[in-house]
Design a protein around this motif. Sequence first.
Motif, mmCIF file in Angstrom:
data_model
loop_
_atom_site.group_PDB
_atom_site.id
_atom_site.type_symbol
_atom_site.label_atom_id
_atom_site.label_comp_id
_atom_site.label_asym_id
_atom_site.label_seq_id
_atom_site.Cartn_x
_atom_site.Cartn_y
_atom_site.Cartn_z
ATOM 1 N N PRO A 66 31.119 30.173 1.764
ATOM 2 C CA PRO A 66 32.042 30.841 2.683
ATOM 3 C C PRO A 66 31.329 31.929 3.488
ATOM 4 O O PRO A 66 30.445 32.610 2.978
ATOM 5 N N GLY A 67 31.696 32.050 4.744
ATOM 6 C CA GLY A 67 31.113 33.067 5.611
ATOM 7 C C GLY A 67 29.749 32.701 6.146
ATOM 8 O O GLY A 67 29.063 33.546 6.711
ATOM 9 N N VAL A 68 29.337 31.443 5.967
ATOM 10 C CA VAL A 68 28.036 30.995 6.441
ATOM 11 C C VAL A 68 28.245 29.836 7.408
ATOM 12 O O VAL A 68 28.882 28.838 7.065
ATOM 13 N N LEU A 69 27.727 29.983 8.618
ATOM 14 C CA LEU A 69 27.826 28.924 9.620
ATOM 15 C C LEU A 69 26.438 28.362 9.890
ATOM 16 O O LEU A 69 25.477 29.112 10.057
ATOM 17 N N ARG A 70 26.357 27.046 9.954
ATOM 18 C CA ARG A 70 25.084 26.384 10.219
ATOM 19 C C ARG A 70 25.110 25.543 11.489
ATOM 20 O O ARG A 70 24.115 24.929 11.854
ATOM 21 N N ASP A 71 26.252 25.517 12.179
ATOM 22 C CA ASP A 71 26.346 24.755 13.429
ATOM 23 C C ASP A 71 27.495 25.294 14.278
ATOM 24 O O ASP A 71 28.177 26.223 13.878
ATOM 25 N N LEU A 139 21.490 30.114 12.144
ATOM 26 C CA LEU A 139 22.352 30.470 11.025
ATOM 27 C C LEU A 139 23.121 31.733 11.384
ATOM 28 O O LEU A 139 22.585 32.623 12.053
ATOM 29 N N ILE A 140 24.374 31.797 10.931
ATOM 30 C CA ILE A 140 25.172 33.023 11.051
ATOM 31 C C ILE A 140 25.771 33.294 9.683
ATOM 32 O O ILE A 140 26.304 32.390 9.031
ATOM 33 N N VAL A 141 25.661 34.557 9.225
ATOM 34 C CA VAL A 141 26.217 34.951 7.956
ATOM 35 C C VAL A 141 27.113 36.164 8.184
ATOM 36 O O VAL A 141 26.686 37.167 8.750
ATOM 37 N N TYR A 142 28.365 36.041 7.732
ATOM 38 C CA TYR A 142 29.319 37.145 7.809
ATOM 39 C C TYR A 142 29.299 37.900 6.500
ATOM 40 O O TYR A 142 29.345 37.308 5.430
ATOM 41 N N GLY A 143 29.255 39.245 6.568
ATOM 42 C CA GLY A 143 29.295 40.088 5.368
ATOM 43 C C GLY A 143 30.722 40.410 4.995
ATOM 44 O O GLY A 143 31.648 40.223 5.775
#
Length: 144
Positions: A66-71, A139-143
């Motif tokens: 959760p909170g991790v986007l790869r595309d 990559l995008i990661v939400y804290g």
Amino acid sequence: MKKSALLGLALALALLPAGCGQDAAAPSAESPGPSYAEVQDTAPPSSEILSFSYAQVQAAYEENAPGVLRDGFQNTSPLAVGSAEEAVQRAAAECTIPYDSVTCRYDSEAGMWDVCFFTAGGPGGCQDVYLSGSGVTCLIVYGE
């Protein structure tokens, strides 16, 4: 004047801890998101820019975490990123949260940038955008 402003930003960056949502004193911003803040305009790799390990970041997040986007990113066409300022400007196209502060780190081994958008003094609520040296979001990661 521009060099004085950049020197001030470099000093602010050096005094801030790396990572999202760290308690840090940052200048207040009237707009919801600066084009860049607390970032030094320096070509990579620079000893002035904090480093990180993209391999460790990748290992820390499972495929469907959760909170991790790869595309589904905005930055899919190459556009060379040669400085922290350019990385922040490019990563801002991916930012979906309100922020008043930005940190930027570089992994010289992987050729990757980590641009973290956050609200200074706030717990969590950050967004890390990882860009390749060619400006493509990987990559995008939400804290939290």
